[in-house]
Design a protein around this motif. Structure first.
Motif, PDB file in Angstrom:
ATOM      1  N   VAL A  13      58.154 184.832  52.095  1.00  0.00           N
ATOM      2  CA  VAL A  13      57.643 184.999  50.734  1.00  0.00           C
ATOM      3  C   VAL A  13      56.123 185.086  50.737  1.00  0.00           C
ATOM      4  CG1 VAL A  13      57.485 183.964  48.438  1.00  0.00           C
ATOM      5  CG2 VAL A  13      59.633 183.862  49.709  1.00  0.00           C
ATOM      6  N   TYR A  14      55.475 184.267  51.575  1.00  0.00           N
ATOM      7  CA  TYR A  14      54.018 184.267  51.608  1.00  0.00           C
ATOM      8  C   TYR A  14      53.501 185.448  52.420  1.00  0.00           C
ATOM      9  CZ  TYR A  14      49.239 183.067  52.806  1.00  0.00           C
ATOM     10  OH  TYR A  14      47.880 183.118  52.996  1.00  0.00           O
ATOM     11  N   ASN A  15      52.521 186.142  51.860  1.00  0.00           N
ATOM     12  CA  ASN A  15      51.851 187.232  52.552  1.00  0.00           C
ATOM     13  C   ASN A  15      50.349 187.030  52.385  1.00  0.00           C
ATOM     14  OD1 ASN A  15      50.633 189.611  53.376  1.00  0.00           O
ATOM     15  ND2 ASN A  15      52.239 190.932  52.549  1.00  0.00           N
ATOM     16  N   PRO A  16      49.611 186.821  53.467  1.00  0.00           N
ATOM     17  CA  PRO A  16      48.172 186.550  53.337  1.00  0.00           C
ATOM     18  C   PRO A  16      47.395 187.671  52.677  1.00  0.00           C
ATOM     19  CG  PRO A  16      48.775 186.999  55.628  1.00  0.00           C
ATOM     20  CD  PRO A  16      50.044 186.839  54.867  1.00  0.00           C
ATOM     21  N   ASP A  17      47.983 188.878  52.643  1.00  0.00           N
ATOM     22  CA  ASP A  17      47.294 190.012  52.024  1.00  0.00           C
ATOM     23  C   ASP A  17      47.340 189.961  50.497  1.00  0.00           C
ATOM     24  OD1 ASP A  17      46.758 191.009  54.551  1.00  0.00           O
ATOM     25  OD2 ASP A  17      48.591 192.212  54.607  1.00  0.00           O
ATOM     26  N   ILE A  18      48.202 189.107  49.945  1.00  0.00           N
ATOM     27  CA  ILE A  18      48.340 189.036  48.493  1.00  0.00           C
ATOM     28  C   ILE A  18      47.105 188.401  47.865  1.00  0.00           C
ATOM     29  CG2 ILE A  18      49.600 187.904  46.610  1.00  0.00           C
ATOM     30  CD1 ILE A  18      52.134 188.212  48.213  1.00  0.00           C
ATOM     31  N   MET A  19      46.588 187.326  48.490  1.00  0.00           N
ATOM     32  CA  MET A  19      45.503 186.558  47.901  1.00  0.00           C
ATOM     33  C   MET A  19      44.212 186.746  48.688  1.00  0.00           C
ATOM     34  SD  MET A  19      47.359 183.015  46.658  1.00  0.00           S
ATOM     35  CE  MET A  19      47.706 182.393  48.301  1.00  0.00           C
ATOM     36  N   THR A  20      43.099 186.442  48.037  1.00  0.00           N
ATOM     37  CA  THR A  20      41.791 186.497  48.687  1.00  0.00           C
ATOM     38  C   THR A  20      41.263 185.082  48.890  1.00  0.00           C
ATOM     39  OG1 THR A  20      40.661 186.684  46.545  1.00  0.00           O
ATOM     40  CG2 THR A  20      41.271 188.735  47.661  1.00  0.00           C
ATOM     41  N   ASN A  21      40.301 184.959  49.799  1.00  0.00           N
ATOM     42  CA  ASN A  21      39.650 183.670  50.070  1.00  0.00           C
ATOM     43  C   ASN A  21      40.667 182.570  50.369  1.00  0.00           C
ATOM     44  OD1 ASN A  21      37.079 184.835  49.462  1.00  0.00           O
ATOM     45  ND2 ASN A  21      37.498 184.545  47.275  1.00  0.00           N
ATOM     46  N   VAL A  22      41.640 182.904  51.211  1.00  0.00           N
ATOM     47  CA  VAL A  22      42.704 181.951  51.528  1.00  0.00           C
ATOM     48  C   VAL A  22      42.187 180.887  52.493  1.00  0.00           C
ATOM     49  CG1 VAL A  22      45.000 181.676  52.529  1.00  0.00           C
ATOM     50  CG2 VAL A  22      44.465 183.716  51.183  1.00  0.00           C
ATOM     51  N   ARG A  23      42.520 179.641  52.205  1.00  0.00           N
ATOM     52  CA  ARG A  23      42.157 178.555  53.105  1.00  0.00           C
ATOM     53  C   ARG A  23      43.332 177.604  53.265  1.00  0.00           C
ATOM     54  NH1 ARG A  23      40.055 176.709  48.098  1.00  0.00           N
ATOM     55  NH2 ARG A  23      40.505 174.500  47.656  1.00  0.00           N
ATOM     56  N   GLY A  39      44.465 180.142  47.683  1.00  0.00           N
ATOM     57  CA  GLY A  39      43.725 181.391  47.620  1.00  0.00           C
ATOM     58  C   GLY A  39      43.528 181.795  46.179  1.00  0.00           C
ATOM     59  N   HIS A  40      43.086 183.025  45.967  1.00  0.00           N
ATOM     60  CA  HIS A  40      42.870 183.532  44.613  1.00  0.00           C
ATOM     61  C   HIS A  40      43.650 184.827  44.405  1.00  0.00           C
ATOM     62  CE1 HIS A  40      39.547 180.673  44.713  1.00  0.00           C
ATOM     63  NE2 HIS A  40      39.460 180.800  43.408  1.00  0.00           N
ATOM     64  N   TYR A  41      44.206 184.968  43.213  1.00  0.00           N
ATOM     65  CA  TYR A  41      44.873 186.209  42.818  1.00  0.00           C
ATOM     66  C   TYR A  41      44.406 186.569  41.415  1.00  0.00           C
ATOM     67  CZ  TYR A  41      48.437 189.685  41.764  1.00  0.00           C
ATOM     68  OH  TYR A  41      49.076 190.857  41.414  1.00  0.00           O
ATOM     69  N   ARG A  42      43.762 187.710  41.286  1.00  0.00           N
ATOM     70  CA  ARG A  42      43.206 188.168  40.014  1.00  0.00           C
ATOM     71  C   ARG A  42      42.324 187.094  39.377  1.00  0.00           C
ATOM     72  NH1 ARG A  42      47.619 192.013  36.865  1.00  0.00           N
ATOM     73  NH2 ARG A  42      48.175 193.306  38.660  1.00  0.00           N
ATOM     74  N   GLY A  43      41.555 186.442  40.225  1.00  0.00           N
ATOM     75  CA  GLY A  43      40.610 185.450  39.747  1.00  0.00           C
ATOM     76  C   GLY A  43      41.196 184.070  39.526  1.00  0.00           C
ATOM     77  N   LYS A  44      42.511 183.915  39.697  1.00  0.00           N
ATOM     78  CA  LYS A  44      43.147 182.619  39.476  1.00  0.00           C
ATOM     79  C   LYS A  44      43.398 181.918  40.814  1.00  0.00           C
ATOM     80  CE  LYS A  44      45.741 184.339  35.467  1.00  0.00           C
ATOM     81  NZ  LYS A  44      47.088 184.648  34.935  1.00  0.00           N
ATOM     82  N   PRO A  45      42.981 180.650  40.966  1.00  0.00           N
ATOM     83  CA  PRO A  45      43.338 179.914  42.182  1.00  0.00           C
ATOM     84  C   PRO A  45      44.829 179.623  42.202  1.00  0.00           C
ATOM     85  CG  PRO A  45      42.197 178.472  40.643  1.00  0.00           C
ATOM     86  CD  PRO A  45      42.167 179.843  40.039  1.00  0.00           C
ATOM     87  N   ILE A 238      56.748 187.530  41.715  1.00  0.00           N
ATOM     88  CA  ILE A 238      55.887 186.350  41.634  1.00  0.00           C
ATOM     89  C   ILE A 238      54.486 186.730  41.160  1.00  0.00           C
ATOM     90  CG2 ILE A 238      54.690 184.598  43.009  1.00  0.00           C
ATOM     91  CD1 ILE A 238      57.233 184.455  44.757  1.00  0.00           C
ATOM     92  N   MET A 239      53.916 187.749  41.760  1.00  0.00           N
ATOM     93  CA  MET A 239      52.540 188.100  41.437  1.00  0.00           C
ATOM     94  C   MET A 239      52.409 188.669  40.035  1.00  0.00           C
ATOM     95  SD  MET A 239      51.845 186.773  44.187  1.00  0.00           S
ATOM     96  CE  MET A 239      50.094 186.555  43.915  1.00  0.00           C
ATOM     97  N   GLN A 240      53.433 189.417  39.565  1.00  0.00           N
ATOM     98  CA  GLN A 240      53.390 189.901  38.187  1.00  0.00           C
ATOM     99  C   GLN A 240      53.455 188.724  37.218  1.00  0.00           C
ATOM    100  OE1 GLN A 240      53.097 193.355  36.703  1.00  0.00           O
ATOM    101  NE2 GLN A 240      52.361 191.672  35.445  1.00  0.00           N
ATOM    102  N   ALA A 241      54.301 187.744  37.526  1.00  0.00           N
ATOM    103  CA  ALA A 241      54.399 186.561  36.666  1.00  0.00           C
ATOM    104  C   ALA A 241      53.080 185.803  36.640  1.00  0.00           C
ATOM    105  CB  ALA A 241      55.529 185.658  37.150  1.00  0.00           C
ATOM    106  N   ILE A 242      52.469 185.623  37.796  1.00  0.00           N
ATOM    107  CA  ILE A 242      51.183 184.914  37.859  1.00  0.00           C
ATOM    108  C   ILE A 242      50.128 185.643  37.028  1.00  0.00           C
ATOM    109  CG2 ILE A 242      49.253 184.317  39.392  1.00  0.00           C
ATOM    110  CD1 ILE A 242      51.326 183.595  41.523  1.00  0.00           C
TER     111      ILE A 242
END
Length: 262
Positions: A13-23, A39-45, A238-242
């Motif tokens: 389910v997890y893909n590192p390419d989905i989010m930015t600034n992943v730690r 990480g961040h997706y569309r500005g949301k942590p 998931i990402m559309q819901a987020i």
């Protein structure tokens, strides 16, 4: 910055390419240490937690559910989207379909299923009339429609102890009790989230028909194969819901203990 949205997922389910600034993050709780990613997706942590561990080494009956939910609470999470593979007891819910469950039947046996064990924690009886957040389920339904995915807006999830699959007689009993799906991870995750006053919804993905319904023997390989075939759809959902979730939204789930003195 608080992390208000979390995803609890499994293998693929997890893909590192989905989010930015992943730690990577380690969170210490009274119930144990928890590893997760932020990480961040569309500005949301967003926090991502793999309930079975990165190498899928933790079986469902040994998942530290209290530590996982306590860790998300400590981060400031208010909204949890959880994924899970399920077997179907309902012919209308076919392999490859998604179900946004609204009820559960708990047949687990040996799990720590509450934060309130008396003593300092006190005795609290939490209302779980509607264990899954209706608002999150509606967002998931809209997201599925927008993506053209086959999804059912409700269903009853039967949670078993595992790690074995169920017998045909058990499945027959669950059907008589009104169960639609069977899985091994949904409880006590959902009820602990309610005790933690967090909104929680499950994205159940049907991978097979349950014992006695399926014409073949059940195998873990079958479950994994169907999950991997649909993993891109799960990610998109998931990402559309987020994207549509207001991370500062209020909800009755977030006041679950108001009437109990918690």
């Amino acid at each position: 910055m608080e992390v208000k949205i979390a995803v609890i997922g499994g293998t693929g389910v997890y893909n590192p390419d989905i989010m930015t600034n992943v730690r990577n993050e380690t969170v210490n709780t009274p119930y144990g240490e928890v590893q997760l990613k932020i990480g961040h997706y569309r500005g949301k942590p967003v926090a991502f937690m793999n309930r079975h561990g990165d190498d899928h080494s933790v079986p469902p009956h040994l998942v530290n559910y209290r530590a996982n939910i306590a860790a998300l609470k400590k981060l400031g999470v208010k909204t949890i989207l959880a994924t899970g593979a399920v077997g179907s007891l309902n012919p209308a819910m076919q392999p490859g379909h998604f179900v946004f469950v609204d009820q559960f039947l708990d047949f687990t046996k040996n799990r720590h299923n509450t934060f309130f064990d008396g003593g300092v924690a006190g005795v609290v009886h939490t209302d779980v009339t509607d264990p899954y957040c209706p608002e999150l389920r509606e967002i998931l339904c809209r997201a599925a429609r927008s993506l053209g995915l086959t999804a059912h807006p409700s269903g009853t999830y039967v949670c078993t102890e595992g790690p074995r699959f169920e017998t045909a007689a058990e499945i027959k009993m669950f059907r008589l009790l009104g169960g639609d799906l069977v899985g091994m991870t949904g409880v006590p995750e959902a009820s602990l989230a309610r005790e933690g006053e967090m909104c929680y919804a499950t994205i159940a993905m049907v991978t097979n028909y349950a014992a006695g319904i399926s014409p073949t023997r059940l195998t873990h390989r079958e479950v994994v194969d169907v999950m991997m075939q649909n993993v891109e759809n799960i990610r998109k959902l998931i990402m559309q819901a987020i994207a549509w979730i207001d991370q500062d939204r209020g909800c009755a789930c977030q006041k679950a203990l108001d009437q109990t003195g918690g």
